[in-house]
Enzyme design. Structure first.
Site, short mmCIF file in Angstrom:
data_model
loop_
_atom_site.label_atom_id
_atom_site.label_comp_id
_atom_site.label_asym_id
_atom_site.label_seq_id
_atom_site.Cartn_x
_atom_site.Cartn_y
_atom_site.Cartn_z
N SER A 11 0.83 -1.15 -0.15
CA SER A 11 0.08 -0.23 -0.02
C SER A 11 0.83 1.16 -0.13
O SER A 11 1.95 1.27 0.70
CB SER A 11 -0.87 0.05 1.12
OG SER A 11 -1.78 1.09 1.19
N LYS A 18 -5.91 4.45 3.75
CA LYS A 18 -6.07 3.30 4.61
C LYS A 18 -7.36 2.96 5.34
O LYS A 18 -7.49 1.77 5.47
CB LYS A 18 -4.87 3.50 5.73
CG LYS A 18 -3.48 3.77 5.49
CD LYS A 18 -3.09 2.57 4.81
CE LYS A 18 -2.48 1.37 5.60
NZ LYS A 18 -2.11 0.28 4.76
#
Length: 344
Positions: free
Chosen positions: A81, A156
């Site tokens: 990520s 996130k």
């Protein structure tokens, strides 16, 4: 041991430590990287002990189906990520790769009956946008971040929400466990400077003009990696896990740097950590890039509070002290040439 673990984002700060620990335990590991034919970018992985059991494969988070060719494994650590505070296009650069990568991974896992568990690296920012005096638990969710306010936090949160929504909607054969670390520091396997460790490099290199009322919750990268592996290995692991050690303020960090004997010439000296100074720094934050500015306004003068009893009880994790981790981080920054060495 014949168990094979897929680790996405294998070159990442935490992922390399996780792979190192998995190989030391005898697992077979498949690690996804941006370019499997780039020896310079992947050298810190291929130098690990036990790499005869490590296979590197290529995967791009924005590809329509990056993981299916590599999902014939037993368990998965999804650690890929983007972690960037300032970006030009938060939707394109943060949210899309975080959410699309997570969903692509879960969809690929669902198509393979061999996969029994997926562990996803989320973050404390999926729990809160700003410390507000409450003790955070795994039940908390960040509801304030947006594309313009702490966009990395937003990415996130969206990615983790998407993961849990997928599990509820699709009810796959595997189960999902999520690790939510705070600021991850500690020694690195390559010269690449992690966003959290850069805090200390910036202090020593004169990038902080003043001492601010910033309070950070730190956790050692080696402990975060161990928590991920414990989540794989513990049959009863479930839900989310707050993963952090203890708080350390900017003032404490500077005092430790001095105590350890590092050069002080570029360290901030003007103390603006009081209420008036904090008000001034919040005003000054509007002159910063948008990501930095929103982070300062939501964190200056606030102290994170959290409950880590679940990860300790369920996964048996014990954490290194913040002082120990900071000490190791500073030594590592010297090793890689990011900061000057201790004065002789």
């Amino acid at each position: 041991m014949s168990t094979t673990i897929l680790v996405t984002g294998a070159t990442g700060f935490v992922a390399v430590h996780a792979i190192e620990q998995l190989l030391a335990k005898g697992y077979n590991v498949i690690g996804t990287v941006r370019d499997q034919h780039d020896p310079a970018r992947n050298a810190h992985l291929t130098a690990l002990p036990g790499t005869e059991r490590l296979k590197l494969v290529q995967a791009d988070l924005l590809d329509p189906d990056p993981f299916s060719p590599h999902s014939d494994v037993d368990q998965i650590l999804h650690m890929a990520s983007p972690y960037v505070i300032n970006v030009k296009n938060p939707q394109r650069d943060l949210v899309d790769p975080a959410v699309m990568g997570t969903l692509s991974l879960l969809q690929a896992a669902a198509r393979n009956p061999r996969v029994t568990r997926v562990v996803v690296t989320s973050s404390m920012v999926a729990l809160t946008d700003e410390p507000d005096g409450r003790v955070l638990t795994e039940a908390d969710w960040n509801t304030k971040s947006t594309l313009t306010r702490n966009p990395y936090y937003f990415s996130k949160t969206r990615a983790e929400r998407a993961a849990w929504d997928f599990m509820a909607r699709e009810n796959p054969r595997f189960d999902l466990v999520v690790i939510n670390p705070f600021l991850v520091i500690g020694p690195a396997h390559s010269k690449a400077l992690s966003t959290s460790s850069a805090i200390f490099a910036d202090m020593l290199n004169g990038k902080y003009p003043v001492i601010m009322d910033l309070n950070w919750a730190f956790v050692d990268v080696r402990d975060v990696a161990a928590a991920h592996i414990a989540a794989l290995e513990t049959p009863t692991a479930n839900g989310r896990y707050i993963c952090t050690s203890e708080n350390y303020s900017m003032r404490q960090s500077i005092d430790l740097i001095k105590r350890l004997g590092y050069p002080t010439r570029k360290l901030p000296k003007l103390d603006l950590s009081g209420p008036i100074g904090t008000a001034l720094m919040k005003l000054a934050s509007y002159t910063q890039r948008s990501g930095t500015g929103s982070h300062l306004r939501s964190h200056l003068g606030r102290t994170p509070l959290y409950d880590t009893s679940k990860i300790k009880a369920d996964l048996g994790i014990t954490f290194r002290s913040a002082e120990s981790s900071i000490t190791d981080t500073l030594a590592d920054l010297v090793k890689w040439g990011h900061v000057p060495p201790i004065l002789s």
